[in-house]
Design a protein around this motif. Structure first.
Motif, PDB file in Angstrom:
ATOM      1  N   MET B   1       6.846  -0.250   5.706  1.00 20.63           N
ATOM      2  CA  MET B   1       5.664  -0.966   5.226  1.00 20.63           C
ATOM      3  C   MET B   1       5.940  -2.453   5.060  1.00 20.63           C
ATOM      4  O   MET B   1       5.069  -3.275   5.225  1.00 20.63           O
ATOM      5  N   PHE B   2       7.140  -2.839   4.709  1.00 27.60           N
ATOM      6  CA  PHE B   2       7.419  -4.256   4.496  1.00 27.60           C
ATOM      7  C   PHE B   2       8.098  -4.895   5.706  1.00 27.60           C
ATOM      8  O   PHE B   2       8.677  -5.950   5.591  1.00 27.60           O
ATOM      9  N   THR B   5       7.584  -8.557   6.663  1.00 28.78           N
ATOM     10  CA  THR B   5       6.936  -8.997   5.414  1.00 28.78           C
ATOM     11  C   THR B   5       5.421  -8.857   5.433  1.00 28.78           C
ATOM     12  O   THR B   5       4.706  -9.627   4.823  1.00 28.78           O
ATOM     13  N   THR B   6       4.881  -7.879   6.124  1.00 27.49           N
ATOM     14  CA  THR B   6       3.435  -7.656   6.064  1.00 27.49           C
ATOM     15  C   THR B   6       3.153  -6.269   5.541  1.00 27.49           C
ATOM     16  O   THR B   6       3.925  -5.343   5.723  1.00 27.49           O
ATOM     17  N   ILE B   7       2.071  -6.135   4.863  1.00 30.31           N
ATOM     18  CA  ILE B   7       1.626  -4.818   4.428  1.00 30.31           C
ATOM     19  C   ILE B   7       0.451  -4.435   5.309  1.00 30.31           C
ATOM     20  O   ILE B   7      -0.573  -5.110   5.310  1.00 30.31           O
ATOM     21  N   VAL B   9      -2.101  -2.474   5.310  1.00 32.18           N
ATOM     22  CA  VAL B   9      -2.993  -1.604   4.514  1.00 32.18           C
ATOM     23  C   VAL B   9      -4.363  -2.239   4.443  1.00 32.18           C
ATOM     24  O   VAL B   9      -4.505  -3.429   4.283  1.00 32.18           O
TER      25      VAL B   9
END
Lengths: 172, 76
Positions: B1-2, B5-7, B9
């Protein structure tokens, strides 16, 4: 990039720097509190969808920040979204939720409570989630019973196996 | 998910809020069998974006997922 904050009208989306700060905070707080970092992440997503500018809610009790914790001092939206949200506020919000505040247990405390209720393994985590949301486990032991958000424990269990966008089938 | 460095969601209506019952101190630490002593990113399997309605007491006997079914941190 995520559109969490805008969808909810909470202010500017998380910047990449803020997202990195969330990541760093979860990792460091997991190390010091010994709360599984996946559990911190799942509860954070349940409470705020990871939006650093999530507003403080106050329904008799003040719940600020990424973890909507128990009257903690850290927030980037007590009525006015703060841009940027400083790294130490982000770390503080995660710490308050996982490590607790003077006003109430964090996830570490609720996990200790779950163990005290003879609930270990995954059941201990789902119980700790229920206690974090409503303050206690219903006497029946049913994680969907009692006050607050009835689907909370089911939601957190699903987040831990990867639920993000699929439709919920919880009917509680 | 990281990753990067982006989520990844999307937003849904935020659900749930914590309500305290007891006064406790800050800086709590998990002290028993539920403590996780090391922080590892590849600590589980692949994430599955699906929802199963779990009911009852949270036990595997009641159908809730065992920890072995949890996704890894880096896939969440």
């Amino acid at each position: 990039m995520p559109s969490v904050c805008g969808w909810n009208n909470w202010g500017a989306e998380d910047s990449s720097g803020e997202i990195q700060a969330i990541y760093n905070a979860i990792q460091s707080v997991a190390a010091t509190t010994k709360v599984d970092h996946r559990f911190i992440l799942a509860v954070m997503m349940q409470e705020s969808k990871g939006c650093v500018r999530v507003p403080t809610t106050a329904n008799g009790v003040r719940n600020p920040g990424l973890m909507q914790d128990h009257d903690g001092t850290h927030t980037c939206n007590e009525g006015t979204p703060q841009i940027p949200c400083p790294d130490d506020e982000i770390t503080g919000m995660i710490q308050d939720g996982a490590g607790g505040t003077a006003a109430g247990d964090g996830l570490a405390g609720t996990l200790n409570q779950a163990e005290g209720l003879q609930r270990t393994g995954a059941q201990g985590f789902y119980t700790a989630a229920r206690i974090y949301n409503s303050g206690s486990l219903d006497p029946s032991g049913d994680l969907g019973a009692g006050g607050s958000t009835h689907c909370y424990a089911s939601d957190v269990a699903n987040r831990l196996t990867g639920w993000t966008l699929a439709a919920s089938s919880c009917t509680l | 998910m990281f990753l990067q460095t982006t989520i990844a969601v999307m937003a849904l209506i935020a659900s749930g809020s914590a309500m305290p019952f007891m006064k406790r101190e800050a800086n709590q630490v998990v002290s028993g069998a539920l403590a996780t002593d090391s922080v590892t990113n590849s600590d589980g399997g692949a994430a599955t974006d699906a929802y199963t309605f779990y009911q009852g007491d949270g036990s595997t006997g009641a159908g809730w997922p065992d920890k072995s079914r949890w996704a890894s941190f880096d896939s969440l």
